[in-house]
Design an enzyme around this catalytic site. Structure first.
Site, mmCIF file in Angstrom:
data_model
loop_
_atom_site.group_PDB
_atom_site.id
_atom_site.type_symbol
_atom_site.label_atom_id
_atom_site.label_comp_id
_atom_site.label_asym_id
_atom_site.label_seq_id
_atom_site.Cartn_x
_atom_site.Cartn_y
_atom_site.Cartn_z
ATOM 1 C CD GLU A 14 59.790 -45.600 -27.737
ATOM 2 O OE1 GLU A 14 60.208 -46.231 -28.457
ATOM 3 O OE2 GLU A 14 60.349 -45.798 -26.724
ATOM 4 N NE ARG A 40 64.500 -43.153 -40.831
ATOM 5 C CZ ARG A 40 64.560 -43.303 -39.954
ATOM 6 N NH1 ARG A 40 63.354 -43.774 -39.325
ATOM 7 N NH2 ARG A 40 65.259 -42.699 -39.139
ATOM 8 C CE LYS A 47 63.566 -40.915 -30.824
ATOM 9 N NZ LYS A 47 62.417 -41.582 -30.837
HETATM 10 P P1 ATP Z 1 64.822 -43.035 -34.226
HETATM 11 O O1 ATP Z 1 65.438 -43.979 -34.539
HETATM 12 O O2 ATP Z 1 65.800 -41.793 -34.815
HETATM 13 O O3 ATP Z 1 65.059 -43.215 -32.763
HETATM 14 P P2 ATP Z 1 62.277 -43.007 -34.193
HETATM 15 O O4 ATP Z 1 61.726 -43.430 -35.924
HETATM 16 O O5 ATP Z 1 62.116 -44.805 -33.769
HETATM 17 O O6 ATP Z 1 63.393 -42.368 -34.689
HETATM 18 P P3 ATP Z 1 60.236 -41.730 -33.072
HETATM 19 O O7 ATP Z 1 60.328 -40.821 -31.796
HETATM 20 O O8 ATP Z 1 59.120 -43.359 -33.118
HETATM 21 O O9 ATP Z 1 61.569 -41.873 -33.197
HETATM 22 O O10 ATP Z 1 59.452 -40.254 -34.023
HETATM 23 C C1 ATP Z 1 58.290 -39.663 -34.309
HETATM 24 C C2 ATP Z 1 58.025 -39.604 -35.317
HETATM 25 O O11 ATP Z 1 58.965 -38.754 -36.357
HETATM 26 C C3 ATP Z 1 57.719 -40.647 -36.162
HETATM 27 O O12 ATP Z 1 56.085 -40.639 -37.150
HETATM 28 C C4 ATP Z 1 58.924 -41.314 -36.978
HETATM 29 O O13 ATP Z 1 58.848 -41.895 -38.507
HETATM 30 C C5 ATP Z 1 59.372 -40.005 -37.684
HETATM 31 N N1 ATP Z 1 60.519 -40.118 -37.987
HETATM 32 C C6 ATP Z 1 61.462 -40.143 -37.397
HETATM 33 N N2 ATP Z 1 62.753 -40.633 -38.027
HETATM 34 C C7 ATP Z 1 63.155 -39.527 -39.171
HETATM 35 C C8 ATP Z 1 63.244 -39.174 -40.603
HETATM 36 N N3 ATP Z 1 64.488 -39.546 -40.135
HETATM 37 N N4 ATP Z 1 62.527 -39.022 -41.444
HETATM 38 C C9 ATP Z 1 61.142 -38.637 -40.822
HETATM 39 N N5 ATP Z 1 60.397 -38.862 -40.370
HETATM 40 C C10 ATP Z 1 60.499 -38.985 -38.479
HETATM 41 MG MG MG Z 2 60.029 -45.411 -32.921
#
Ligand code: ATP
Ligand code: MG
Length: 583
Positions: free
Chosen positions: A55, A290, A300
């Protein structure tokens, strides 16, 4: 999948370790599950299609790097495709700046999304028309309805883990009535929250996500790409499976928190396949743990807080666990790929130690980085018997294990800078470096014997004196006659290149700064950034921005990719030579 060959599989010279995701893909390849697929023009589709779907609401962090290496890496390894998709279905938090930074980060890591089939860069917002059509279909087929309960009633009637939910009084609305309302929602006839579109599944399901989840909501908000065209936006759980199916994804890998959402993912795609929107086999969601990294935060939202409250100097501050930050810190794409490979893929949440990330940088740079001499905490050493105006060239290898890379030359003169730590007026036990009466080798130069030191009025040592042995020069026959226990580095005072050096360290002192709802800002490491003036060997004036070096005895440093200039050299410490945190 076209990928830069030199960036593949990091620097470990063997095949990547197997894991349950590889096993899953190999099983699907063996059974031919996705083998015969074609696009609407009859072109064959790869049997492995993954996606990386961030995102665009912030900069990517090391956790995302894990997801990138996984999705792009698996597609590459199995001859498939990985699509780069911006999951921009949430209008308010998304910005072009983030889109640009994400593209930059993924490409820098060594991946791209172009293949013979085209350029697979997608924006979920481009599918809004299709998603809307699918929502209308679900309503017509009796699989969705417009609910007009208040938000409070909806929450109350959702039940709990121990209690089933209650049907909404609007649940049995005729499809025509729901459809008319949904069209008016789209037309902007209602305020935010007045109505919502829900899937009609089962309010008594033990899985809360199956209790008629919301799939479209009213949101009068400007979208960074679609502008004001829409005032209704799809919910993530509705949008994500559709995005996957539109892009012909075979394997949709996501983090564990989405495990409970999988039944809805499957339910929705089954309904849409029945409606003729998608062909089987449908994309399959699989969850992995994760990445959590000690001494860092991977959220983020919290990283944004560090930036907004100016606790760090922006998203690319070298202390930040963002890809932009660790890049500026001096990490290489190969070191991050190596780290992700070593972190492995797990089915249960776990923490990876920061030393694994730091170790990957050392292991990647040790065989590659040219060596250089830098004095970080300077103290003057005066060689009293050295000829006054002599500048005597010394040579050192560019890399100790690669003689073919040549050598570097720098002069020794009567006055040189040494590290303040390399002198002790009264040595402690086991100290082999400079103290009155002791001999050391000035690396690549001569053996010297310390005689005395000068002090200021406060008793602080301001210069050290020694004499040298003219027949002891490194690389000459005589040098073998001198046996000394200590070797120290040095830089000629009149030739030294003055540079700003930023000594970075871990951003937090607590290995789990935000675990258990702790305030992560209370665990900040006040010593995570120290700015000093250092003296470098003169050849370093040719260093280019982003070039990496091993400063001998100190660690791996990079010429800052943003601020370094020949006229004003700036270096960042990526990592010390040895781990000083563990044990
Ligand atoms: P945040 O919680 O930091 O906002 P998010 O999961 O909401 O992270 P996205 O932009 O939705 O952020 O993530 C894009 C991709 O990266 C998704 O497929 C998510 O599963 C993966 N991802 C995000 N954080 C991790 C992590 N700590 N380890 C592995 N994959 C991750
Ligand atoms: Mg997300």
């Amino acid at each position: 999948m076209s990928t830069n060959a030199k960036n593949t599989a990091a620097s470990d010279n063997h095949a990547p370790a197997s894991n349950f995701l590889r096993a899953l893909i190999e099983g699907d390849l063996a059974s031919g599950k996705n083998a015969q697929r074609t696009d609407p023009n009859g072109h064959p589709l790869p049997a492995v299609v993954t996606r990386f779907p961030p995102e665009p609401n912030g900069y990517l962090h090391i956790g995302h790097a894990k997801s990138i290496c996984l999705n792009f890496g698996l597609a590459r390894d199995y001859g498939g495709r990985c699509t780069m998709r911006f999951d921009d279905t949430n209008p308010t938090k998304e910005e072009q700046e983030y889109v640009d930074s994400i593209i930059d980060a993924v490409q820098w890591l060594g991946f791209n999304w172009k293949d013979e089939g085209g350029d697979h860069l997608y924006f979920a917002s481009d599918y809004f028309d299709q998603m809307y059509m699918m929502a209308e279909y679900l309503i017509s087929a009796g699989h969705a309805y417009v609910d007009s309960q208040s938000a409070e009633d909806m929450a109350k009637n959702r039940g709990s883990f121990s209690e089933p939910g209650k049907n909404s009084p609007f649940r049995d609305r005729a499809p025509d009535e729901s459809l008319a309302l949904f069209r008016r929602m789209r037309a902007g006839d209602f305020k935010d929250g007045e109505h919502i579109l829900r899937a009609r599944i089962d309010m008594a399901s033990p899985n809360m996500n199956m209790r008629d989840p919301a799939i479209y909501r009213i949101r009068h908000a400007h979208h960074h790409r679609t502008g004001d065209k829409w005032c209704i936006y799809p919910m993530y759980d509705f949008a994500h499976p559709i995005e996957d199916a539109i892009e012909y994804v075979t394997h949709s890998f996501c983090t564990l928190e989405f495990q409970d959402h999988r039944p809805f993912y499957d339910w929705l795609l089954e309904r849409l396949a029945e409606g003729g929107f998608f062909k089987r086999p449908l994309p399959q969601q699989t969850e992995f743990a994760r990445l959590n990294l000690t001494y860092a935060i991977t959220s983020k939202r919290k990283l944004l807080q560090l930036v907004e409250e100016k606790i760090v100097d922006g998203w690319d501050d070298p202390r930040m666990p963002t890809i932009a930050g660790i890049r500026r810190r001096g990490f290489t794409p190969e070191s991050i790929q190596l780290f992700c490979e070593r972190a492995g893929v797990a089915k249960a949440d776990s923490w990876i130690d920061m030393s694994t990330l730091e170790g990957a940088l050392r292991d990647d740079l040790d065989p590659k980085a040219p060596r250089a001499v830098a004095v970080l905490k300077p103290l003057k050493l005066i060689i009293d018997n050295f000829p006054d105006n002599l500048a005597d060239d010394c040579t050192a290898p560019v890399h100790p294990h690669h003689p073919e890379r040549g050598h570097r030359t720098f002069p020794i003169t009567k006055e040189v800078w040494i590290e303040a730590d390399d002198f002790m007026e009264t040595p402690t036990k086991g100290y082999f470096r400079l103290f009155p009466g002791n001999k050391v080798r000035l690396r690549y130069g001569y053996v010297v014997e310390c005689t005395h030191c000068d002090k200021d009025a406060d008793g602080k040592v301001i210069a050290v004196h020694c004499t040298y042995f003219p027949d002891s020069k490194s690389g000459t026959e005589g040098s073998a006659n001198y046996k000394v226990k200590g070797t120290i580095h040095w830089v000629s005072v009149p030739h030294a290149l003055e540079a700003e050096v930023r000594l970075y360290d871990r951003l937090f002192t607590d290995p789990n700064p935000d675990a258990g709802g702790k305030d992560f800002k209370s665990a900040l490491n006040p010593n995570a950034k120290e700015v000093i003036t250092a003296y470098l060997e003169p050849g370093m004036r040719h260093a280019l921005a982003d070039e990496k070096f091993q400063f001998e005895r100190h660690g791996y440093f990079v010429a800052d990719r943003v601020e370094h200039a020949a006229t004003r050299p700036v270096f960042n410490r990526g990592v010390t030579l040895k781990d000083s945190w563990g044990k």
